[in-house]
Design a protein around this motif. Structure first.
Motif, PDB file in Angstrom:
ATOM      1  N   LYS A   2      -1.790   4.494  13.866  1.00  0.00           N
ATOM      2  CA  LYS A   2      -0.940   5.350  13.043  1.00  0.00           C
ATOM      3  C   LYS A   2      -0.833   4.814  11.616  1.00  0.00           C
ATOM      4  O   LYS A   2      -0.597   3.631  11.406  1.00  0.00           O
ATOM      5  CB  LYS A   2       0.459   5.424  13.674  1.00  0.00           C
ATOM      6  CG  LYS A   2       1.333   6.478  13.039  1.00  0.00           C
ATOM      7  CD  LYS A   2       2.753   6.433  13.594  1.00  0.00           C
ATOM      8  CE  LYS A   2       3.638   7.369  12.782  1.00  0.00           C
ATOM      9  NZ  LYS A   2       5.051   7.223  13.058  1.00  0.00           N
ATOM     10  N   TYR A   3      -1.048   5.697  10.671  1.00  0.00           N
ATOM     11  CA  TYR A   3      -0.917   5.316   9.270  1.00  0.00           C
ATOM     12  C   TYR A   3       0.123   6.181   8.585  1.00  0.00           C
ATOM     13  O   TYR A   3       0.206   7.379   8.865  1.00  0.00           O
ATOM     14  CB  TYR A   3      -2.250   5.528   8.534  1.00  0.00           C
ATOM     15  CG  TYR A   3      -3.257   4.433   8.784  1.00  0.00           C
ATOM     16  CD1 TYR A   3      -3.287   3.284   8.004  1.00  0.00           C
ATOM     17  CD2 TYR A   3      -4.168   4.548   9.834  1.00  0.00           C
ATOM     18  CE1 TYR A   3      -4.198   2.282   8.249  1.00  0.00           C
ATOM     19  CE2 TYR A   3      -5.092   3.543  10.090  1.00  0.00           C
ATOM     20  CZ  TYR A   3      -5.099   2.405   9.291  1.00  0.00           C
ATOM     21  OH  TYR A   3      -5.999   1.422   9.543  1.00  0.00           O
ATOM     22  N   ALA A   4       0.902   5.567   7.679  1.00  0.00           N
ATOM     23  CA  ALA A   4       1.794   6.354   6.838  1.00  0.00           C
ATOM     24  C   ALA A   4       0.934   6.866   5.692  1.00  0.00           C
ATOM     25  O   ALA A   4       0.256   6.093   5.027  1.00  0.00           O
ATOM     26  CB  ALA A   4       2.919   5.489   6.307  1.00  0.00           C
ATOM     27  N   TYR A   5       0.967   8.148   5.486  1.00  0.00           N
ATOM     28  CA  TYR A   5       0.097   8.752   4.480  1.00  0.00           C
ATOM     29  C   TYR A   5       0.908   9.187   3.262  1.00  0.00           C
ATOM     30  O   TYR A   5       1.838   9.972   3.381  1.00  0.00           O
ATOM     31  CB  TYR A   5      -0.645   9.943   5.094  1.00  0.00           C
ATOM     32  CG  TYR A   5      -1.538  10.700   4.139  1.00  0.00           C
ATOM     33  CD1 TYR A   5      -2.342  10.044   3.221  1.00  0.00           C
ATOM     34  CD2 TYR A   5      -1.584  12.101   4.181  1.00  0.00           C
ATOM     35  CE1 TYR A   5      -3.160  10.743   2.354  1.00  0.00           C
ATOM     36  CE2 TYR A   5      -2.402  12.813   3.321  1.00  0.00           C
ATOM     37  CZ  TYR A   5      -3.182  12.132   2.403  1.00  0.00           C
ATOM     38  OH  TYR A   5      -3.984  12.838   1.551  1.00  0.00           O
ATOM     39  N   PRO A  56      10.098   2.027  -6.587  1.00  0.00           N
ATOM     40  CA  PRO A  56      11.046   1.472  -5.614  1.00  0.00           C
ATOM     41  C   PRO A  56      11.488   2.491  -4.567  1.00  0.00           C
ATOM     42  O   PRO A  56      11.581   2.170  -3.384  1.00  0.00           O
ATOM     43  CB  PRO A  56      12.227   1.024  -6.473  1.00  0.00           C
ATOM     44  CG  PRO A  56      11.655   0.796  -7.808  1.00  0.00           C
ATOM     45  CD  PRO A  56      10.549   1.798  -7.954  1.00  0.00           C
ATOM     46  N   ARG A  57      11.729   3.720  -4.985  1.00  0.00           N
ATOM     47  CA  ARG A  57      12.180   4.730  -4.027  1.00  0.00           C
ATOM     48  C   ARG A  57      11.121   4.964  -2.959  1.00  0.00           C
ATOM     49  O   ARG A  57      11.435   5.113  -1.789  1.00  0.00           O
ATOM     50  CB  ARG A  57      12.503   6.041  -4.748  1.00  0.00           C
ATOM     51  CG  ARG A  57      12.999   7.099  -3.788  1.00  0.00           C
ATOM     52  CD  ARG A  57      13.389   8.392  -4.446  1.00  0.00           C
ATOM     53  NE  ARG A  57      13.715   9.368  -3.418  1.00  0.00           N
ATOM     54  CZ  ARG A  57      12.825  10.126  -2.812  1.00  0.00           C
ATOM     55  NH1 ARG A  57      11.563  10.026  -3.141  1.00  0.00           N
ATOM     56  NH2 ARG A  57      13.184  10.985  -1.883  1.00  0.00           N
ATOM     57  N   GLN A  58       9.859   4.928  -3.418  1.00  0.00           N
ATOM     58  CA  GLN A  58       8.756   5.134  -2.492  1.00  0.00           C
ATOM     59  C   GLN A  58       8.789   4.154  -1.321  1.00  0.00           C
ATOM     60  O   GLN A  58       8.595   4.530  -0.181  1.00  0.00           O
ATOM     61  CB  GLN A  58       7.448   4.877  -3.268  1.00  0.00           C
ATOM     62  CG  GLN A  58       6.329   5.752  -2.876  1.00  0.00           C
ATOM     63  CD  GLN A  58       6.565   7.126  -3.405  1.00  0.00           C
ATOM     64  OE1 GLN A  58       7.096   7.974  -2.709  1.00  0.00           O
ATOM     65  NE2 GLN A  58       6.212   7.360  -4.642  1.00  0.00           N
ATOM     66  N   SER A  59       9.034   2.880  -1.625  1.00  0.00           N
ATOM     67  CA  SER A  59       8.997   1.897  -0.554  1.00  0.00           C
ATOM     68  C   SER A  59      10.190   2.074   0.384  1.00  0.00           C
ATOM     69  O   SER A  59      10.073   1.840   1.584  1.00  0.00           O
ATOM     70  CB  SER A  59       8.912   0.473  -1.107  1.00  0.00           C
ATOM     71  OG  SER A  59       9.885   0.272  -2.068  1.00  0.00           O
ATOM     72  N   VAL A  60      11.321   2.523  -0.158  1.00  0.00           N
ATOM     73  CA  VAL A  60      12.477   2.775   0.702  1.00  0.00           C
ATOM     74  C   VAL A  60      12.184   3.951   1.629  1.00  0.00           C
ATOM     75  O   VAL A  60      12.440   3.900   2.836  1.00  0.00           O
ATOM     76  CB  VAL A  60      13.746   3.058  -0.143  1.00  0.00           C
ATOM     77  CG1 VAL A  60      14.909   3.470   0.737  1.00  0.00           C
ATOM     78  CG2 VAL A  60      14.110   1.834  -0.966  1.00  0.00           C
ATOM     79  N   VAL A  61      11.608   4.999   1.047  1.00  0.00           N
ATOM     80  CA  VAL A  61      11.285   6.189   1.834  1.00  0.00           C
ATOM     81  C   VAL A  61      10.305   5.823   2.946  1.00  0.00           C
ATOM     82  O   VAL A  61      10.427   6.245   4.084  1.00  0.00           O
ATOM     83  CB  VAL A  61      10.719   7.306   0.924  1.00  0.00           C
ATOM     84  CG1 VAL A  61      10.154   8.446   1.728  1.00  0.00           C
ATOM     85  CG2 VAL A  61      11.785   7.812  -0.020  1.00  0.00           C
ATOM     86  N   ALA A  62       9.310   4.982   2.600  1.00  0.00           N
ATOM     87  CA  ALA A  62       8.305   4.573   3.585  1.00  0.00           C
ATOM     88  C   ALA A  62       8.948   3.738   4.690  1.00  0.00           C
ATOM     89  O   ALA A  62       8.599   3.873   5.861  1.00  0.00           O
ATOM     90  CB  ALA A  62       7.191   3.788   2.901  1.00  0.00           C
ATOM     91  N   ARG A  63       9.885   2.893   4.313  1.00  0.00           N
ATOM     92  CA  ARG A  63      10.544   2.036   5.307  1.00  0.00           C
ATOM     93  C   ARG A  63      11.346   2.904   6.293  1.00  0.00           C
ATOM     94  O   ARG A  63      11.313   2.674   7.483  1.00  0.00           O
ATOM     95  CB  ARG A  63      11.463   1.041   4.610  1.00  0.00           C
ATOM     96  CG  ARG A  63      11.495  -0.302   5.314  1.00  0.00           C
ATOM     97  CD  ARG A  63      12.223  -1.324   4.457  1.00  0.00           C
ATOM     98  NE  ARG A  63      11.594  -1.514   3.177  1.00  0.00           N
ATOM     99  CZ  ARG A  63      12.232  -1.974   2.104  1.00  0.00           C
ATOM    100  NH1 ARG A  63      13.513  -2.265   2.159  1.00  0.00           N
ATOM    101  NH2 ARG A  63      11.598  -2.157   0.980  1.00  0.00           N
ATOM    102  N   LYS A  64      12.028   3.903   5.760  1.00  0.00           N
ATOM    103  CA  LYS A  64      12.795   4.821   6.614  1.00  0.00           C
ATOM    104  C   LYS A  64      11.850   5.519   7.593  1.00  0.00           C
ATOM    105  O   LYS A  64      12.223   5.859   8.696  1.00  0.00           O
ATOM    106  CB  LYS A  64      13.492   5.884   5.763  1.00  0.00           C
ATOM    107  CG  LYS A  64      14.807   5.421   5.176  1.00  0.00           C
ATOM    108  CD  LYS A  64      15.535   6.615   4.581  1.00  0.00           C
ATOM    109  CE  LYS A  64      16.631   6.188   3.629  1.00  0.00           C
ATOM    110  NZ  LYS A  64      16.910   7.225   2.618  1.00  0.00           N
ATOM    111  N   PHE A  65      10.622   5.722   7.125  1.00  0.00           N
ATOM    112  CA  PHE A  65       9.626   6.416   7.924  1.00  0.00           C
ATOM    113  C   PHE A  65       9.123   5.500   9.039  1.00  0.00           C
ATOM    114  O   PHE A  65       8.478   5.932   9.968  1.00  0.00           O
ATOM    115  CB  PHE A  65       8.464   6.817   7.000  1.00  0.00           C
ATOM    116  CG  PHE A  65       7.444   7.716   7.610  1.00  0.00           C
ATOM    117  CD1 PHE A  65       7.735   9.044   7.886  1.00  0.00           C
ATOM    118  CD2 PHE A  65       6.177   7.250   7.906  1.00  0.00           C
ATOM    119  CE1 PHE A  65       6.777   9.877   8.434  1.00  0.00           C
ATOM    120  CE2 PHE A  65       5.208   8.075   8.458  1.00  0.00           C
ATOM    121  CZ  PHE A  65       5.518   9.399   8.723  1.00  0.00           C
TER     122      PHE A  65
END
Lengths: 69, 191
Positions: A2-5, A56-65
């Motif tokens: 699984k990859y986060a895209y 920074p927001r991107q990494s938070v969003v990815a972490r939530k994912f």
């Protein structure tokens, strides 16, 4: 696997061909691409200064994912 | 009587300032002048000063000449020079530093690149994502209204091939993004 895209804005428009071909290849290779929820612009080449400010927001969003560190 | 040639103003502090402002900028001191950056650049032919020559001028303290070059405005940030540099010099990032300095010191000439960037950044602040149709129409209307007519057929064919969206996508968290952008600006960043 699984990859986060993270597609990026161009993948929705002028670069749509890359999005289509990536998804086809991933499917053949059995990579599951999960698109990150509500991702934002990376800033591309148009942020001349403080290039990292949109990230920074991107990494938070990815972490939530459920991915990323 | 022949007037003596005006000596070029040499500014060595400028080289140091540019290195300090660029991540891993100190590597600029190790430049071999091999020209791999210039030879790799897809837009090299449009540059009045190649990246290699620009680094030589920079290290010689030729601030005015460096900032008058079109190199940084012609760069499309493909990072091929940076990838190939044998000394791992961040050439693309150097060009970003020079863009920022040129804008800050009001030395931008012969390019509308900063206007395009500003239009782009305003749209991202509004929607959270880039919007190419909005960017192109706003930029051309404001800066190059005549060229807009020529862009019409290109836009139409892009739309017909599914490469242009007519409406922007607004992200849910655009408020969060705006706060981050404002904070970054407060800390000294400019678009």
């Amino acid at each position: 696997v699984k990859y986060a895209y993270y597609p990026g804005c161009s993948a929705e428009a002028s670069g749509a061909a890359y999005d289509i071909s990536l998804k086809k290849v991933a499917d053949k290779l059995h990579f599951h691409l999960g698109e990150i929820d509500d991702w934002n612009c990376c800033g591309a080449s148009e942020y001349f200064d403080a290039q990292d400010r949109a990230r920074p927001r991107q990494s938070v969003v990815a972490r939530k994912f459920g991915v990323g560190r | 009587m022949v007037a003596p040639a005006t000596a070029t103003q040499v500014d060595h502090q400028f080289f140091q300032d540019v290195m300090d402002a660029t991540p891993h900028g100190e590597r600029l001191r190790t430049c071999l002048q091999c020209g791999t950056c210039s030879g790799s650049c897809p837009n090299g032919p449009d540059m009045d000063v190649s990246p290699r020559a620009l680094i030589a001028m920079l290290s010689s303290g030729e601030k005015d000449e460096v900032l008058a070059a079109n190199t940084m405005w012609v760069c499309v940030a493909c990072y091929y020079c940076t990838e190939r540099c044998p000394k791992e010099i961040p050439v693309t990032d150097l060009l970003y530093t020079l863009k920022a300095v040129a804008i800050r010191e009001n030395r931008v000439k012969g390019t509308t690149a900063p206007a395009l960037a500003k239009t782009f950044v305003d749209l991202v602040r509004k929607y959270g994502r880039a919007f190419e149709l909005g960017l192109a129409s706003k930029y051309f209307l404001t800066n190059k209204p005549i060229s807009m007519l020529k862009m019409g057929p290109l836009g139409l064919s892009m739309f017909l091939k599914g490469r242009m969206t007519l409406t922007p996508t607004k992200i849910k968290g655009v408020g969060e993004l705006r706060k981050i952008i404002s904070k970054a600006e407060e800390l000294g960043g400019k678009s």
